[in-house]
Design a protein around this motif. Sequence first.
Motif, PDB file in Angstrom:
ATOM      1  N   ASN A 133      71.722  59.196  47.410  1.00 38.63           N
ATOM      2  CA  ASN A 133      71.831  57.839  47.974  1.00 38.63           C
ATOM      3  C   ASN A 133      70.473  57.164  48.076  1.00 38.63           C
ATOM      4  OD1 ASN A 133      74.665  57.775  48.382  1.00 38.63           O
ATOM      5  ND2 ASN A 133      74.434  59.050  50.212  1.00 38.63           N
ATOM      6  N   GLU A 134      69.514  57.695  47.329  1.00 39.35           N
ATOM      7  CA  GLU A 134      68.162  57.171  47.380  1.00 39.35           C
ATOM      8  C   GLU A 134      68.041  55.892  46.540  1.00 39.35           C
ATOM      9  OE1 GLU A 134      65.496  58.577  49.112  1.00 39.35           O
ATOM     10  OE2 GLU A 134      67.061  59.838  49.984  1.00 39.35           O
ATOM     11  N   PRO A 135      67.019  55.064  46.843  1.00 43.62           N
ATOM     12  CA  PRO A 135      66.735  53.906  45.991  1.00 43.62           C
ATOM     13  C   PRO A 135      65.968  54.344  44.738  1.00 43.62           C
ATOM     14  CG  PRO A 135      65.172  53.961  47.786  1.00 43.62           C
ATOM     15  CD  PRO A 135      66.127  55.103  48.030  1.00 43.62           C
ATOM     16  N   THR A 136      66.495  55.377  44.101  1.00 40.03           N
ATOM     17  CA  THR A 136      65.850  56.007  42.952  1.00 40.03           C
ATOM     18  C   THR A 136      66.867  56.157  41.831  1.00 40.03           C
ATOM     19  OG1 THR A 136      64.337  57.228  44.391  1.00 40.03           O
ATOM     20  CG2 THR A 136      64.651  58.090  42.169  1.00 40.03           C
ATOM     21  N   PHE A 137      66.448  55.822  40.621  1.00 43.32           N
ATOM     22  CA  PHE A 137      67.337  55.865  39.455  1.00 43.32           C
ATOM     23  C   PHE A 137      66.649  56.663  38.355  1.00 43.32           C
ATOM     24  CE2 PHE A 137      68.594  52.447  42.109  1.00 43.32           C
ATOM     25  CZ  PHE A 137      69.981  52.448  42.050  1.00 43.32           C
ATOM     26  N   ILE A 138      67.347  57.680  37.870  1.00 35.42           N
ATOM     27  CA  ILE A 138      66.753  58.645  36.949  1.00 35.42           C
ATOM     28  C   ILE A 138      67.473  58.615  35.607  1.00 35.42           C
ATOM     29  CG2 ILE A 138      66.011  60.114  38.854  1.00 35.42           C
ATOM     30  CD1 ILE A 138      68.405  61.941  38.258  1.00 35.42           C
ATOM     31  N   GLY A 139      66.835  59.205  34.627  1.00 36.07           N
ATOM     32  CA  GLY A 139      67.460  59.322  33.320  1.00 36.07           C
ATOM     33  C   GLY A 139      67.480  58.054  32.502  1.00 36.07           C
ATOM     34  N   TYR A 140      66.572  57.128  32.806  1.00 32.02           N
ATOM     35  CA  TYR A 140      66.468  55.898  32.021  1.00 32.02           C
ATOM     36  C   TYR A 140      66.079  56.285  30.590  1.00 32.02           C
ATOM     37  CZ  TYR A 140      64.103  51.547  30.463  1.00 32.02           C
ATOM     38  OH  TYR A 140      63.660  50.449  29.752  1.00 32.02           O
ATOM     39  N   ASN A 141      66.969  56.021  29.646  1.00 27.71           N
ATOM     40  CA  ASN A 141      66.813  56.468  28.257  1.00 27.71           C
ATOM     41  C   ASN A 141      66.464  55.282  27.373  1.00 27.71           C
ATOM     42  OD1 ASN A 141      66.992  57.514  25.686  1.00 27.71           O
ATOM     43  ND2 ASN A 141      68.931  58.593  26.032  1.00 27.71           N
ATOM     44  N   THR A 142      65.197  55.177  26.998  1.00 27.75           N
ATOM     45  CA  THR A 142      64.777  54.039  26.174  1.00 27.75           C
ATOM     46  C   THR A 142      65.263  54.160  24.740  1.00 27.75           C
ATOM     47  OG1 THR A 142      62.648  55.161  25.852  1.00 27.75           O
ATOM     48  CG2 THR A 142      62.774  53.497  27.592  1.00 27.75           C
ATOM     49  N   ASP A 143      65.675  55.372  24.313  1.00 26.06           N
ATOM     50  CA  ASP A 143      66.259  55.512  22.982  1.00 26.06           C
ATOM     51  C   ASP A 143      67.657  54.904  22.931  1.00 26.06           C
ATOM     52  OD1 ASP A 143      64.029  56.812  22.000  1.00 26.06           O
ATOM     53  OD2 ASP A 143      64.784  58.800  22.572  1.00 26.06           O
ATOM     54  N   PHE A 144      68.356  54.989  24.051  1.00 27.25           N
ATOM     55  CA  PHE A 144      69.705  54.440  24.121  1.00 27.25           C
ATOM     56  C   PHE A 144      69.683  52.918  24.247  1.00 27.25           C
ATOM     57  CE2 PHE A 144      73.159  53.020  26.972  1.00 27.25           C
ATOM     58  CZ  PHE A 144      74.255  53.313  26.157  1.00 27.25           C
ATOM     59  N   SER A 145      68.809  52.408  25.124  1.00 26.86           N
ATOM     60  CA  SER A 145      68.674  50.962  25.329  1.00 26.86           C
ATOM     61  C   SER A 145      67.310  50.689  25.936  1.00 26.86           C
ATOM     62  CB  SER A 145      69.768  50.434  26.264  1.00 26.86           C
ATOM     63  OG  SER A 145      69.525  49.089  26.616  1.00 26.86           O
ATOM     64  N   ASP A 146      66.739  49.558  25.577  1.00 24.52           N
ATOM     65  CA  ASP A 146      65.436  49.197  26.137  1.00 24.52           C
ATOM     66  C   ASP A 146      65.528  48.853  27.613  1.00 24.52           C
ATOM     67  OD1 ASP A 146      63.374  46.407  26.315  1.00 24.52           O
ATOM     68  OD2 ASP A 146      62.595  48.428  25.991  1.00 24.52           O
ATOM     69  N   THR A 147      66.740  48.562  28.088  1.00 25.61           N
ATOM     70  CA  THR A 147      66.903  48.012  29.444  1.00 25.61           C
ATOM     71  C   THR A 147      67.689  48.958  30.341  1.00 25.61           C
ATOM     72  OG1 THR A 147      66.870  45.765  28.561  1.00 25.61           O
ATOM     73  CG2 THR A 147      67.740  46.039  30.787  1.00 25.61           C
ATOM     74  N   CYS A 148      67.199  49.103  31.562  1.00 30.32           N
ATOM     75  CA  CYS A 148      67.940  49.762  32.635  1.00 30.32           C
ATOM     76  C   CYS A 148      68.347  48.690  33.633  1.00 30.32           C
ATOM     77  CB  CYS A 148      67.062  50.814  33.310  1.00 30.32           C
ATOM     78  SG  CYS A 148      67.693  51.433  34.885  1.00 30.32           S
ATOM     79  N   VAL A 149      69.599  48.686  34.036  1.00 26.56           N
ATOM     80  CA  VAL A 149      70.085  47.681  34.977  1.00 26.56           C
ATOM     81  C   VAL A 149      70.444  48.351  36.299  1.00 26.56           C
ATOM     82  CG1 VAL A 149      71.828  45.919  35.470  1.00 26.56           C
ATOM     83  CG2 VAL A 149      70.982  46.228  33.125  1.00 26.56           C
ATOM     84  N   VAL A 150      69.745  47.941  37.356  1.00 28.62           N
ATOM     85  CA  VAL A 150      70.050  48.381  38.723  1.00 28.62           C
ATOM     86  C   VAL A 150      70.815  47.255  39.403  1.00 28.62           C
ATOM     87  CG1 VAL A 150      69.081  49.015  40.957  1.00 28.62           C
ATOM     88  CG2 VAL A 150      68.004  49.836  38.849  1.00 28.62           C
ATOM     89  N   ASN A 151      72.002  47.563  39.902  1.00 25.89           N
ATOM     90  CA  ASN A 151      72.831  46.557  40.576  1.00 25.89           C
ATOM     91  C   ASN A 151      72.576  46.613  42.080  1.00 25.89           C
ATOM     92  OD1 ASN A 151      74.416  45.218  38.471  1.00 25.89           O
ATOM     93  ND2 ASN A 151      75.204  47.276  38.056  1.00 25.89           N
TER      94      ASN A 151
END
Length: 408
Positions: free
Chosen positions: A257-275
């Motif tokens: 439940n942390e304000p932390t987001f892991i596994g952002y894969n730049t090979d899959f997409s250049d963008t990570c979206v945090v809602n």
Amino acid sequence: MAAIATAIIFASCTKVINTVNDPHFDKKGFALDSLRASFQAQAPSALGFYVEVSGSMNGFFRSNQDTRFKKDVWSIVSNFGENDVAVLSNEGTVAGKYAVQDFRSRMNRGAFVSNQETMVPKMVNTILQNLDYDNGQCAVLISDMKYSPERQRDVKVLLSQYQDDIRNEIGKYPGLAVCMIMATSDYLSASNKVIAEDSPYYFVIFGKDNNVAFMRNCIATLLEDNGNFRESIEMGFDYESPAYSFGIPKNALQFFNEPTFIGYNTDFSDTCVVNLKLDLTNYRWKIADEDILRKNLAVKACYGSKVSVGDINLDVTNHFNQGFERKASAVVELKVYDMFATDSDVIEWTLNHPDQLISNDFSQIISCPNESDLTGSFSVDRFIGGVFNAIQNVWDKMPNRILVSKKD
């Protein structure tokens, strides 16, 4: 899929997620900042209604004539139980106090038609002297708020000093909050002809900010249901820090439940979206507007990545659970991209408040130069200015932080 996500998260606990060594997170991605207080509305412990009766209010009170003013006033005073309604005299003192049913009868038959002038500073003094706001009491003044010391020899001087008088009066009460809600009504001549279709008047709420916010939501909702709510402005609020949570991200996983987001894969997409999900329920209503919210939400990346605000989806209802309960929330897309220099970054975001923003229409109404203009509110700009001179709105301007990492 859920099992895979859980396995990834538990595996990440042994890895360095915070590769930039940001001091607000530990190496494993757990936030080190303490939770901050968020602003919450609360029902007042007691409530008092005050109604101004003066010559400029007569068109709302005509004997046995239906006006939107009478409908709205009755709708509001009767919604909060059996509170007495006090009528203020020419000197700003309480000339009479009536049980709510007795008040309705007198209002409907025109018993409050008057030739008195409006002494706003004295009315405010009377109300605040009798208000135990530190213990949750609220007071609501119903008035057109036109300051008209017509019978005073120094009327021009009094008008020039009016803003300072209001500042001095409000300034006696530290911790006080004030909200002005504008409504409009048809206004009748002495012969009962409609001479203004939309004449402004106000519900002015005094109390602690959390109690005033509760009453603002209720009163504005009742007026909006009747089609007569126009605008509101408030002063003396501490909006603290917004309550928030997160929706399902894209191209990442939330770490517990942390304000932390892991596994952002730049090979899959250049963008990570945090809602980012913001609770706007108890804030000024204006902020629940996409354009205004977008202008007041500041975001930045701390370590070289880029971040922007994408779509904003608002959900607003004033009848949550089919009652008079407001719920307002926004889901804001925070788009993180171009993370080239590092394997993680920290996004800082701050929600500011449009505390002095008003519409052009409202600005013209409150700065009306002619007291006899029934479509304007003579001198109300000076009242608002005086209150703002005495008490300002504040909020927590320390940023909230989100860690986004390629590591998983």
